[in-house]
Motif scaffolding. Structure first.
Motif, PDB file in Angstrom:
ATOM      1  N   ARG A  51     -13.032  -0.985  12.351  1.00 29.55           N
ATOM      2  CA  ARG A  51     -12.957  -1.082  10.896  1.00 29.55           C
ATOM      3  C   ARG A  51     -11.678  -0.424  10.414  1.00 29.55           C
ATOM      4  O   ARG A  51     -11.033   0.316  11.142  1.00 29.55           O
ATOM      5  CB  ARG A  51     -14.168  -0.458  10.234  1.00 29.55           C
ATOM      6  N   ARG A  52     -11.331  -0.735   9.193  1.00 30.81           N
ATOM      7  CA  ARG A  52     -10.180  -0.081   8.558  1.00 30.81           C
ATOM      8  C   ARG A  52     -10.716   1.016   7.643  1.00 30.81           C
ATOM      9  O   ARG A  52     -11.719   0.834   6.957  1.00 30.81           O
ATOM     10  CB  ARG A  52      -9.381  -1.080   7.724  1.00 30.81           C
ATOM     11  N   ARG A  55      -7.514  -0.029   2.778  1.00 38.53           N
ATOM     12  CA  ARG A  55      -6.944  -1.370   2.697  1.00 38.53           C
ATOM     13  C   ARG A  55      -5.497  -1.323   3.173  1.00 38.53           C
ATOM     14  O   ARG A  55      -4.713  -0.481   2.747  1.00 38.53           O
ATOM     15  CB  ARG A  55      -7.007  -1.851   1.256  1.00 38.53           C
ATOM     16  N   GLY A  56      -5.150  -2.211   4.075  1.00 38.88           N
ATOM     17  CA  GLY A  56      -3.798  -2.256   4.621  1.00 38.88           C
ATOM     18  C   GLY A  56      -3.560  -1.257   5.740  1.00 38.88           C
ATOM     19  O   GLY A  56      -2.430  -1.092   6.190  1.00 38.88           O
ATOM     20  N   TRP A 100     -19.460  -1.886   6.858  1.00 38.47           N
ATOM     21  CA  TRP A 100     -18.027  -1.969   7.148  1.00 38.47           C
ATOM     22  C   TRP A 100     -17.740  -2.488   8.554  1.00 38.47           C
ATOM     23  O   TRP A 100     -16.703  -3.108   8.781  1.00 38.47           O
ATOM     24  CB  TRP A 100     -17.376  -0.598   6.977  1.00 38.47           C
ATOM     25  N   PRO A 136      -2.411   3.495   4.265  1.00 39.68           N
ATOM     26  CA  PRO A 136      -1.989   2.103   4.472  1.00 39.68           C
ATOM     27  C   PRO A 136      -0.664   2.065   5.232  1.00 39.68           C
ATOM     28  O   PRO A 136       0.137   2.999   5.179  1.00 39.68           O
ATOM     29  CB  PRO A 136      -1.806   1.560   3.060  1.00 39.68           C
TER      30      PRO A 136
END
Length: 146
Positions: A51-52, A55-56, A100, A136
């Motif tokens: 998962r991240r 975002r980015g 997620w 990010p």
């Protein structure tokens, strides 16, 4: 017959609590890796995921597993089975993490690679995006590969 039962006293047969087999625990994960699109009912399933954190950002490893306290002599469960979760090496709530990670199942090898990649970047390449997975990716600050 009734007199015989009365003399013996009540006998309670308690069934042995058997642990859930690993094949059953990982069935959803295996089906997801094969691309079968298993039904996601919101229940966390054992397996390896990614998962991240932002975002980015880069992907980080995550895993969900079942803790089973098993008697070595009888194979019986000594306590209840408990789901545990780890995201980027830190303990997490499996219920919260499931939303997620459920869309990104990976093999155990990819899970181990991501964990090793992040550990290497933290130690040896502090400007690498993997060294700071909670930020990010900034293309302007990322070093050129060649």
């Amino acid at each position: 017959m009734i007199a015989t039962l009365a003399r013996q006293g009540p006998s309670f047969v308690v069934p042995m609590r058997r642990p859930t087999p690993m094949a059953v625990l990982h069935a959803w994960h295996r089906a997801a890796l094969r691309g079968l699109q298993p039904v996601n009912d919101g229940t966390p399933r054992c397996g390896w995921y990614k998962r991240r954190l932002v975002r980015g950002g880069v992907f980080v490893p995550a895993r969900i597993w079942m803790v089973q306290d098993i008697c070595p002599e009888t194979g019986e469960l000594l306590s209840d089975e408990v789901l545990r979760c780890e995201v980027n090496g830190l303990a997490a709530d499996p219920e919260e993490a499931w939303a997620w990670v459920s869309g990104h199942p990976v093999t155990e090898q990819e899970f181990r690679y991501l964990a090793a990649r992040i550990a290497f970047a933290v130690r040896h390449e502090p400007h690498d995006p993997f060294a700071m997975p909670s930020r990010p990716i900034d293309i302007n600050r990322t070093p050129v590969m060649f």
